[in-house]
Scaffold this motif. Structure first.
Motif, PDB file in Angstrom:
ATOM      1  N   ARG A 175       0.784  -1.202   0.012  1.00 32.01           N
ATOM      2  CA  ARG A 175      -0.069  -0.181   0.035  1.00 32.01           C
ATOM      3  C   ARG A 175       0.968   1.158   0.195  1.00 32.01           C
ATOM      4  N   GLU A 176       2.015   1.403   0.937  1.00 31.55           N
ATOM      5  CA  GLU A 176       2.659   2.399   0.999  1.00 31.55           C
ATOM      6  C   GLU A 176       3.624   2.722  -0.287  1.00 31.55           C
ATOM      7  N   LYS A 177       3.967   1.572  -0.913  1.00 31.46           N
ATOM      8  CA  LYS A 177       4.679   1.684  -2.216  1.00 31.46           C
ATOM      9  C   LYS A 177       3.614   2.374  -3.404  1.00 31.46           C
ATOM     10  N   GLY A 178       2.504   1.726  -3.182  1.00 28.65           N
ATOM     11  CA  GLY A 178       1.460   2.237  -4.261  1.00 28.65           C
ATOM     12  C   GLY A 178       1.213   3.680  -4.012  1.00 28.65           C
ATOM     13  N   THR A 179       1.160   4.399  -2.915  1.00 32.17           N
ATOM     14  CA  THR A 179       0.907   5.683  -2.585  1.00 32.17           C
ATOM     15  C   THR A 179       2.074   6.594  -3.264  1.00 32.17           C
ATOM     16  N   ALA A 180       3.229   6.060  -2.882  1.00 30.90           N
ATOM     17  CA  ALA A 180       4.736   6.821  -3.399  1.00 30.90           C
ATOM     18  C   ALA A 180       4.680   6.793  -4.775  1.00 30.90           C
ATOM     19  N   LEU A 181       4.245   5.665  -5.427  1.00 35.33           N
ATOM     20  CA  LEU A 181       4.092   5.585  -7.000  1.00 35.33           C
ATOM     21  C   LEU A 181       2.899   6.579  -7.431  1.00 35.33           C
ATOM     22  N   LEU A 182       1.930   6.869  -6.985  1.00 38.11           N
ATOM     23  CA  LEU A 182       0.963   7.855  -7.173  1.00 38.11           C
ATOM     24  C   LEU A 182       1.691   9.162  -7.066  1.00 38.11           C
ATOM     25  N   ARG A 183       2.257   9.442  -6.111  1.00 36.11           N
ATOM     26  CA  ARG A 183       2.855  10.896  -6.483  1.00 36.11           C
ATOM     27  C   ARG A 183       3.819  11.117  -7.203  1.00 36.11           C
ATOM     28  N   LEU A 184       4.618   9.952  -7.718  1.00 34.47           N
ATOM     29  CA  LEU A 184       5.468  10.007  -8.799  1.00 34.47           C
ATOM     30  C   LEU A 184       5.069  10.173 -10.070  1.00 34.47           C
ATOM     31  N   LEU A 185       3.601   9.607 -10.249  1.00 35.94           N
ATOM     32  CA  LEU A 185       2.956   9.848 -11.402  1.00 35.94           C
ATOM     33  C   LEU A 185       2.554  11.109 -11.732  1.00 35.94           C
ATOM     34  N   ALA A 186       1.963  11.801 -10.436  1.00 33.81           N
ATOM     35  CA  ALA A 186       1.760  13.097 -10.432  1.00 33.81           C
ATOM     36  C   ALA A 186       2.935  14.112 -11.020  1.00 33.81           C
ATOM     37  N   ARG A 208      12.598   2.559   3.745  1.00 38.41           N
ATOM     38  CA  ARG A 208      13.369   3.818   3.429  1.00 38.41           C
ATOM     39  C   ARG A 208      13.630   3.892   1.751  1.00 38.41           C
ATOM     40  N   SER A 209      13.225   3.199   1.110  1.00 41.53           N
ATOM     41  CA  SER A 209      13.238   3.102  -0.325  1.00 41.53           C
ATOM     42  C   SER A 209      12.193   4.109  -0.876  1.00 41.53           C
ATOM     43  N   HIS A 210      11.065   4.329   0.149  1.00 37.78           N
ATOM     44  CA  HIS A 210       9.934   5.143  -0.169  1.00 37.78           C
ATOM     45  C   HIS A 210      10.202   6.632  -0.052  1.00 37.78           C
ATOM     46  N   HIS A 211      10.999   6.710   0.588  1.00 35.48           N
ATOM     47  CA  HIS A 211      11.487   8.318   1.201  1.00 35.48           C
ATOM     48  C   HIS A 211      11.431   9.261  -0.290  1.00 35.48           C
ATOM     49  N   ASP A 212      10.749  10.338   0.150  1.00 32.78           N
ATOM     50  CA  ASP A 212      10.143  11.263  -1.124  1.00 32.78           C
ATOM     51  C   ASP A 212      10.465  12.613  -0.367  1.00 32.78           C
ATOM     52  N   GLU A 262     -10.403   9.253  -4.281  1.00 30.09           N
ATOM     53  CA  GLU A 262      -9.792  10.687  -4.127  1.00 30.09           C
ATOM     54  C   GLU A 262      -9.330  11.087  -2.994  1.00 30.09           C
ATOM     55  N   VAL A 263      -8.163  11.464  -2.780  1.00 28.25           N
ATOM     56  CA  VAL A 263      -7.677  11.959  -1.298  1.00 28.25           C
ATOM     57  C   VAL A 263      -6.733  13.143  -1.852  1.00 28.25           C
ATOM     58  N   SER A 264      -6.828  14.089  -0.724  1.00 29.81           N
ATOM     59  CA  SER A 264      -6.059  15.367  -0.850  1.00 29.81           C
ATOM     60  C   SER A 264      -4.466  15.088  -0.978  1.00 29.81           C
ATOM     61  N   GLU A 265      -3.944  15.958  -1.347  1.00 26.06           N
ATOM     62  CA  GLU A 265      -2.260  16.083  -1.523  1.00 26.06           C
ATOM     63  C   GLU A 265      -1.722  15.891  -0.099  1.00 26.06           C
ATOM     64  N   ILE A 266      -2.126  16.657   0.828  1.00 18.84           N
ATOM     65  CA  ILE A 266      -1.712  16.530   2.172  1.00 18.84           C
ATOM     66  C   ILE A 266      -1.805  15.048   2.746  1.00 18.84           C
ATOM     67  N   GLN A 267      -3.160  14.384   2.624  1.00 21.10           N
ATOM     68  CA  GLN A 267      -3.117  12.989   3.052  1.00 21.10           C
ATOM     69  C   GLN A 267      -2.282  12.278   2.318  1.00 21.10           C
ATOM     70  N   GLN A 268      -2.012  12.346   1.044  1.00 22.34           N
ATOM     71  CA  GLN A 268      -1.047  11.510   0.508  1.00 22.34           C
ATOM     72  C   GLN A 268       0.491  11.646   0.712  1.00 22.34           C
ATOM     73  N   ALA A 269       0.749  12.808   0.901  1.00 22.61           N
ATOM     74  CA  ALA A 269       2.300  13.267   1.382  1.00 22.61           C
ATOM     75  C   ALA A 269       2.355  12.928   2.876  1.00 22.61           C
ATOM     76  N   HIS A 270       1.364  12.920   3.574  1.00 24.12           N
ATOM     77  CA  HIS A 270       1.618  12.418   5.040  1.00 24.12           C
ATOM     78  C   HIS A 270       1.831  10.814   5.082  1.00 24.12           C
ATOM     79  N   ARG A 271       1.201  10.304   4.326  1.00 28.58           N
ATOM     80  CA  ARG A 271       1.190   8.927   4.209  1.00 28.58           C
ATOM     81  C   ARG A 271       2.528   8.290   3.809  1.00 28.58           C
ATOM     82  N   ILE A 272       2.834   9.099   2.952  1.00 26.28           N
ATOM     83  CA  ILE A 272       4.347   8.808   2.410  1.00 26.28           C
ATOM     84  C   ILE A 272       5.237   8.776   3.306  1.00 26.28           C
TER      85      ILE A 272
END
Length: 240
Positions: free
Chosen positions: A11-22, A138-142, A120-130
């Motif tokens: 789940r965490e990897k998927g969240t990080a990849l969503l931000r990368l897509l953006a 550590r590989s998810h560090h953004d 749909e989630v807000s950007e702050i929710q996504q960033a906070h989770r990442i």
């Protein structure tokens, strides 16, 4: 092979990849603007202008970059969809169906892929989770997610008339904990719809919490002090 015990990591990897897509989508938009500017200039030049060859090469390079990033987006999207499908599959599993005592004992090779749905989630929710997930993976560090969360927290403090966490007298570790606590508190007392509305400017960020709640959070829980801009303070002094 994978299984429910890896659900959090997936789940965490998927969240990080969503931000990368953006981020890649933003880069494509920038390249398209560069392409339009170059092609507009080409259209204004005479066919004998010596600069044409260089501009034509620039356009080709831009198109090549767009193609590369689009291909990367495709690969990332497939991974994100797969992560989402796995998460939904894990959530529907029951240990007894597999003859085991706990979900952690289940390992699968090819789970059935349910219909993919996205919330749909807000950007702050996504960033906070990442940022939180990167503590475990550590590989998810953004760095961009960290910066966004810090700036979001600071802006909320500033608009509420309080000293931003990053400008407080706390140590670096204390600032990190305070930022996480502040964001967590706001997320726990607001809805996704409210957060998205604030993100889009439909409601002021400082109205996510009412005044008593903000005073409680910034003052008693975090110990932040009222914030006054030097210029504003100078004007007040002149009036007095």
């Amino acid at each position: 092979m994978t299984g429910p015990k890896f659900a959090f990591s997936i789940r965490e990897k998927g969240t990080a990849l969503l931000r990368l897509l953006a981020k890649k989508a933003t880069r494509i938009n920038e390249l398209i603007e560069e392409q339009d500017a170059a092609e507009t200039l080409l259209g204004q030049m005479s066919t004998t202008d010596p600069r044409r060859a260089g501009l034509i090469k620039d356009v080709k390079d831009i198109l090549a970059q767009i193609t590369t990033i689009t291909d990367q987006q495709s690969d990332i999207s497939k991974t994100v969809i797969r992560a989402n499908e796995l998460g939904r599959s894990f959530a529907s599993m029951e240990p007894k169906e597999f003859g085991v005592e706990s979900l952690g004992q289940i390992m699968i090779a090819h789970p059935d892929a349910p219909t993919t749905e996205w919330a749909e989630v807000s950007e702050i929710q996504q960033a906070h989770r990442i940022v939180k997930g990167a503590k475990f993976f550590r590989s998810h560090h953004d760095p961009d997610a960290e910066t966004y969360r810090q700036q979001w927290a600071d802006k909320l403090c500033f608009l509420s008339g309080m000293t931003p966490v990053s400008m407080s007298n706390m140590s670096a570790a204390e600032k990190e904990r305070a930022t996480e606590f502040l964001v967590e508190e706001v997320l726990n007392h607001t809805t996704t719809e409210q957060l998205i509305a604030a993100q889009n400017g439909a409601i002021p960020l400082d109205e996510l919490l009412d005044r008593p709640a903000r005073d409680e959070l910034f003052g008693r829980k975090l110990g932040l002090q009222p914030f006054a801009l030097p210029a504003l303070q100078h004007s007040v002094n002149l009036i007095q």
